[in-house]
Design a protein around this motif. Structure first.
Motif, PDB file in Angstrom:
ATOM      1  N   LEU A  23       0.826  -1.203   0.000  1.00  8.90           N
ATOM      2  CA  LEU A  23       0.000   0.000   0.000  1.00  8.90           C
ATOM      3  C   LEU A  23       0.859   1.252   0.000  1.00  8.90           C
ATOM      4  O   LEU A  23       2.001   1.236   0.463  1.00  8.90           O
ATOM      5  N   MET A  24       0.272   2.337  -0.506  1.00 13.40           N
ATOM      6  CA  MET A  24       0.852   3.660  -0.322  1.00 13.40           C
ATOM      7  C   MET A  24      -0.075   4.420   0.610  1.00 13.40           C
ATOM      8  O   MET A  24      -1.292   4.406   0.425  1.00 13.40           O
ATOM      9  N   GLY A  30       2.138  15.284   4.571  1.00 10.10           N
ATOM     10  CA  GLY A  30       2.561  15.207   3.178  1.00 10.10           C
ATOM     11  C   GLY A  30       3.488  14.052   2.862  1.00 10.10           C
ATOM     12  O   GLY A  30       3.794  13.803   1.696  1.00 10.10           O
ATOM     13  N   ARG A  31       3.952  13.338   3.876  1.00  6.45           N
ATOM     14  CA  ARG A  31       4.841  12.209   3.606  1.00  6.45           C
ATOM     15  C   ARG A  31       4.079  11.082   2.925  1.00  6.45           C
ATOM     16  O   ARG A  31       2.891  10.899   3.149  1.00  6.45           O
ATOM     17  N   LYS A  32       4.806  10.345   2.103  1.00  5.12           N
ATOM     18  CA  LYS A  32       4.235   9.204   1.391  1.00  5.12           C
ATOM     19  C   LYS A  32       4.998   7.956   1.811  1.00  5.12           C
ATOM     20  O   LYS A  32       6.205   7.874   1.621  1.00  5.12           O
ATOM     21  N   LEU A  33       4.278   7.010   2.387  1.00  4.38           N
ATOM     22  CA  LEU A  33       4.879   5.775   2.870  1.00  4.38           C
ATOM     23  C   LEU A  33       4.376   4.613   2.039  1.00  4.38           C
ATOM     24  O   LEU A  33       3.191   4.551   1.700  1.00  4.38           O
ATOM     25  N   ILE A  34       5.277   3.692   1.722  1.00  2.00           N
ATOM     26  CA  ILE A  34       4.918   2.502   0.969  1.00  2.00           C
ATOM     27  C   ILE A  34       5.379   1.296   1.779  1.00  2.00           C
ATOM     28  O   ILE A  34       6.533   1.224   2.193  1.00  2.00           O
ATOM     29  N   GLY A  35       4.455   0.377   2.019  1.00  2.00           N
ATOM     30  CA  GLY A  35       4.793  -0.814   2.778  1.00  2.00           C
ATOM     31  C   GLY A  35       3.688  -1.842   2.697  1.00  2.00           C
ATOM     32  O   GLY A  35       2.627  -1.606   2.122  1.00  2.00           O
ATOM     33  N   THR A  36       3.929  -2.981   3.307  1.00  2.00           N
ATOM     34  CA  THR A  36       2.962  -4.070   3.328  1.00  2.00           C
ATOM     35  C   THR A  36       2.118  -3.959   4.589  1.00  2.00           C
ATOM     36  O   THR A  36       2.660  -3.934   5.696  1.00  2.00           O
ATOM     37  N   THR A  51       8.634  -0.823   5.254  1.00  2.00           N
ATOM     38  CA  THR A  51       8.169   0.491   4.824  1.00  2.00           C
ATOM     39  C   THR A  51       9.319   1.326   4.276  1.00  2.00           C
ATOM     40  O   THR A  51      10.426   1.296   4.800  1.00  2.00           O
ATOM     41  N   ILE A  52       8.992   2.066   3.223  1.00  2.00           N
ATOM     42  CA  ILE A  52       9.914   3.079   2.709  1.00  2.00           C
ATOM     43  C   ILE A  52       9.163   4.398   2.676  1.00  2.00           C
ATOM     44  O   ILE A  52       7.947   4.432   2.499  1.00  2.00           O
TER      45      ILE A  52
END
Length: 137
Positions: A23-24, A30-36, A51-52
């Protein structure tokens, strides 16, 4: 997740189908996190694994590894599943984190200069534009 028929839940229970998917999450700051997504609760607090934090500047981006991330539900603005096929076919170019942070700082400084010019022009026309320090409400 396809919405074709049947009930669609708008509460945190609607996240059930997103568990174990990439997911994003866009946060209020305003931060955007991508992880499971690994877990969530009734308040939509989220636990993301691997997460990144992705920083976008122009047509470039940089990723900062964050590991396991706990997100308080009230800070989530937008949440969506990432299409893994489309993610690989994007026109964006990945650059080192140091370069994207410098580019981000330069872009923020440029926006601040433009905002200062805009505020000055509006002030000269009689508009009050300083809401942060002189808010008299």
């Amino acid at each position: 997740m396809e919405i074709t028929s049947g009930p669609f839940f708008t509460t945190s229970s609607g996240l059930i189908d997103s568990v174990d998917k990439k997911l994003m999450v866009v946060l209020r700051d305003g931060r955007k996190l991508i992880g499971t997504l690994r877990s969530f609760d009734q308040f939509a607090n989220l636990v993301l694994q691997d997460t990144i934090e992705r920083i976008y500047v122009g047509n470039c981006y940089g990723d900062i590894p964050r590991g396991i991330f706990l997100i308080r539900g009230e800070n989530v603005v937008l949440l969506g599943e990432i299409d893994l096929d489309k993610e690989e076919r994007t026109n964006l170019r990945e650059i080192p984190v140091e370069e994207v942070l410098v580019a981000q700082r330069e872009e923020m400084e440029r926006k601040q200069r433009l905002e200062k010019i805009r505020s000055r022009a509006l002030h000269e026309q009689g508009f009050c534009v300083d809401n942060s320090q002189n808010d008299l409400y």
